[in-house]
Design an enzyme around this catalytic site. Structure first.
Site, mmCIF file in Angstrom:
data_model
loop_
_atom_site.group_PDB
_atom_site.id
_atom_site.type_symbol
_atom_site.label_atom_id
_atom_site.label_comp_id
_atom_site.label_asym_id
_atom_site.label_seq_id
_atom_site.Cartn_x
_atom_site.Cartn_y
_atom_site.Cartn_z
ATOM 1 C CD GLU A 6 -17.223 -0.787 1.637
ATOM 2 O OE1 GLU A 6 -18.470 -0.825 1.756
ATOM 3 O OE2 GLU A 6 -16.443 -0.662 2.607
ATOM 4 C CG ASP A 34 -7.534 -5.987 12.088
ATOM 5 O OD1 ASP A 34 -7.456 -5.562 13.257
ATOM 6 O OD2 ASP A 34 -7.268 -5.289 11.105
ATOM 7 N NE ARG A 46 -0.637 -0.156 4.999
ATOM 8 C CZ ARG A 46 -1.210 0.119 6.149
ATOM 9 N NH1 ARG A 46 -2.460 0.584 6.157
ATOM 10 N NH2 ARG A 46 -0.578 -0.055 7.292
ATOM 11 C CG HIS A 91 -5.594 -3.873 5.272
ATOM 12 N ND1 HIS A 91 -5.330 -2.699 4.592
ATOM 13 C CD2 HIS A 91 -5.436 -3.591 6.590
ATOM 14 C CE1 HIS A 91 -5.023 -1.744 5.464
ATOM 15 N NE2 HIS A 91 -5.069 -2.250 6.674
#
Length: 402
Positions: free
Chosen positions: A137, A194, A81, A186
C-alpha cells in the site's frame, strides 16, 4: 567584491551573471528546443497536443462529466464500492489521462476498469488504464504521487483499514498539493465477521487531521457520484473517498435534498415542516440513512428534527459562515452526530449540549445487524437518545433564558 555584513539575502557580485551564463543559458536552450518540438508535434497531432496542454494546466477535457450515472431511489440500494465502480468506468473513458488500480484488492474495491479498451498497464501495453500495484500500500501511494507529479490523474485503492500504510504518501500528497485520489472501501462495521482487525475506528479522525486533505464519506450512490464530480475538479488538493462494503439505501431525491449538496461538505437533507428545527441529526456515510429513519419517527411524534448529511468536514469548513450557520443554526443546541467511527472531533459540531453516537472501543466479530444493535446504530436507539437530549436542553438554564 562588495562586502556588507549587515545585508539580508545578500548575493555577491557576479553570481547572477554566472547563473545566467551557465544553467540559465542551458535551460533557455532546452526550453527553446522543447517549444519547437512541441510546435511541430501540434501540427501533426493537434488533438493530442491539446490534451498535453490540458494535463499541464491540470484542466479537464470538454465533456469530462458526460454520462455520469444518476441512481434511482431504491430502499435496498447499492454499496458505495459498487456505485464507485460505475462512476470510475465513466470518468476513465471521458478523461484519457485518468487511470489507476488497487493494492491487489481490485475485485473487492470494485476499482477495475472494465470498459472495452481499458486494458492493463504493463511494459508491453503502456496505454492500459488498470494498474496492478501489488500488496504494498505505501508503494502504491508513492506511485500515485509520482504519476500525479507527471500531471496524470491517478487513483489508488485498498481497504480503509489499510490506509495506515498509505498515510505517509497521503501526507506528502497534501504537502505537495497534488490532486491525487485514494479510494478506500470497507469503511466501518459492514465488514461484520472480519472483526475489529478489519473494522476502522480511528481512521476517519486521523485523515481529517491532515491539513489540505479532502476526506469524503458519501451516504448513498448519488453522493458517491457527486463526490467524484467534486474530486476530479480539484487541482491542488488530494482527496480520500471512503466507501461502504454493504448496500446503502439510495435516497429519494424528490423527497430529500439533491446530492449536489456534497459540493458544500454538508447540507440539509431533510427538514421539518416550516424549516424550524428544534433538533439536528448529523451523519456521514452509512449512518445518514439511519438518521433519516430516526428523523421520520421523530417527525411522526411531532418533534421538529433536521437531518444534515456531512460527507466532508474539510469542504464544509471552507464554506461561508452564513452558509454554515444556515445548516447548523447556533440557536439549535440539541444536536446528535452519528458515525460508525471514533467520536473524536465531533464536538466541534454538536457543542457541549449535544452528543455523539459513535465508537469508543474497537469493533467486534459478528453479523452487521448484531454489531449495529450492540453499538447503538439503530433507529429506535437514535430516537431515544435524541428525545432525551431534547428534554435536557429544554430544561437547561441557557434554554430557559433564551
Amino acid at each position: 567584491m562588495t562586502k556588507n555584513a549587515d545585508a539580508k539575502f545578500f548575493v555577491p557580485d557576479g553570481v547572477y551573471d554566472h547563473f545566467k551564463d551557465g544553467i540559465g543559458k542551458r535551460g533557455e536552450d532546452a526550453r527553446t528546443k522543447w517549444m519547437q518540438l512541441f510546435a511541430a508535434y501540434r501540427k501533426q497531432f493537434p488533438d493530442l497536443a491539446n490534451e498535453i496542454e490540458l494535463m499541464q494546466r491540470r484542466d479537464l477535457p470538454a465533456g469530462w462529466d458526460r454520462n455520469l450515472p444518476v441512481f434511482p431511489a431504491d430502499a435496498k440500494g447499492l454499496a458505495g464500492r459498487e456505485a464507485s465502480s460505475k462512476v470510475l468506468n465513466v470518468l476513465a473513458q471521458n478523461i484519457p489521462w485518468f487511470l489507476g488500480g488497487s493494492a491487489d484488492l481490485g475485485p473487492s474495491n470494485k476499482t477495475q476498469l472494465t470498459f472495452e479498451g481499458a486494458g492493463q498497464f504493463q511494459p508491453a501495453s503502456p496505454g492500459g488504464k488498470n494498474l496492478h500495484y501489488g500488496i504494498r500500500e505505501h508503494a502504491m501511494g508513492a506511485v500515485v504521487n509520482g504519476m500525479s507529479l507527471s500531471k496524470l490523474r491517478p487513483f489508488g485503492a485498498t481497504f480503509f483499514i489499510f490506509s495506515d500504510y498509505v498515510r505517509p504518501a497521503i501526507r506528502l500528497s497534501a504537502l505537495m498539493e497534488l490532486p491525487t485520489l485514494f479510494v478506500f472501501t470497507h469503511d466501518a462495521m459492514g465488514d461484520g465477521e472480519d472483526g475489529p482487525t478489519h473494522q476502522p475506528v480511528e481512521h476517519l479522525a486521523s485523515l481529517r487531521a491532515i491539513p489540505g486533505l479532502v476526506t469524503l464519506r458519501p451516504a448513498d450512490a448519488n453522493e458517491v457520484a457527486e463526490a467524484y464530480r467534486y474530486i476530479v475538479q480539484l487541482r491542488h488538493k488530494p482527496a480520500v473517498l471512503v466507501l461502504s462494503r454493504q448496500p446503502l439505501p439510495t435516497l429519494d431525491r424528490n423527497k430529500y435534498a439533491s446530492a449536489a449538496g456534497v459540493a458544500r461538505g454538508a447540507y440539509i437533507l431533510a427538514d421539518p415542516p416550516g424549516n424550524n428545527p428544534e433538533l439536528i441529526l448529523i451523519a456521514s456515510g452509512s449512518e445518514v440513512s439511519l438518521a433519516v429513519q430516526a428523523h421520520e419517527q421523530l417527525i411522526a411524534e411531532g418533534i421538529r428534527s433536521r437531518v444534515v448529511s456531512m460527507p466532508s468536514w474539510d469542504i464544509f469548513e471552507h464554506q461561508t459562515q452564513e452558509y454554515r450557520d444556515a445548516v447548523l443554526p447556533a440557536q439549535v443546541k440539541a444536536r446528535v452526530a452519528i458515525e460508525q467511527a471514533s467520536t473524536f472531533g465531533w464536538e466541534r459540531y454538536v457543542g457541549q449540549a449535544g452528543c455523539v453516537i459513535g465508537m469508543k472501543t474497537f469493533g467486534a466479530s459478528a453479523p452487521l445487524k448484531e454489531l449495529q444493535r450492540k453499538f447503538g446504530f439503530e433507529p429506535d436507539q437514535v430516537v431515544t437518545i435524541a428525545k432525551d437530549l431534547l428534554v435536557r436542553n429544554q430544561r437547561s438554564p441557557a434554554s430557559a433564558a433564551a
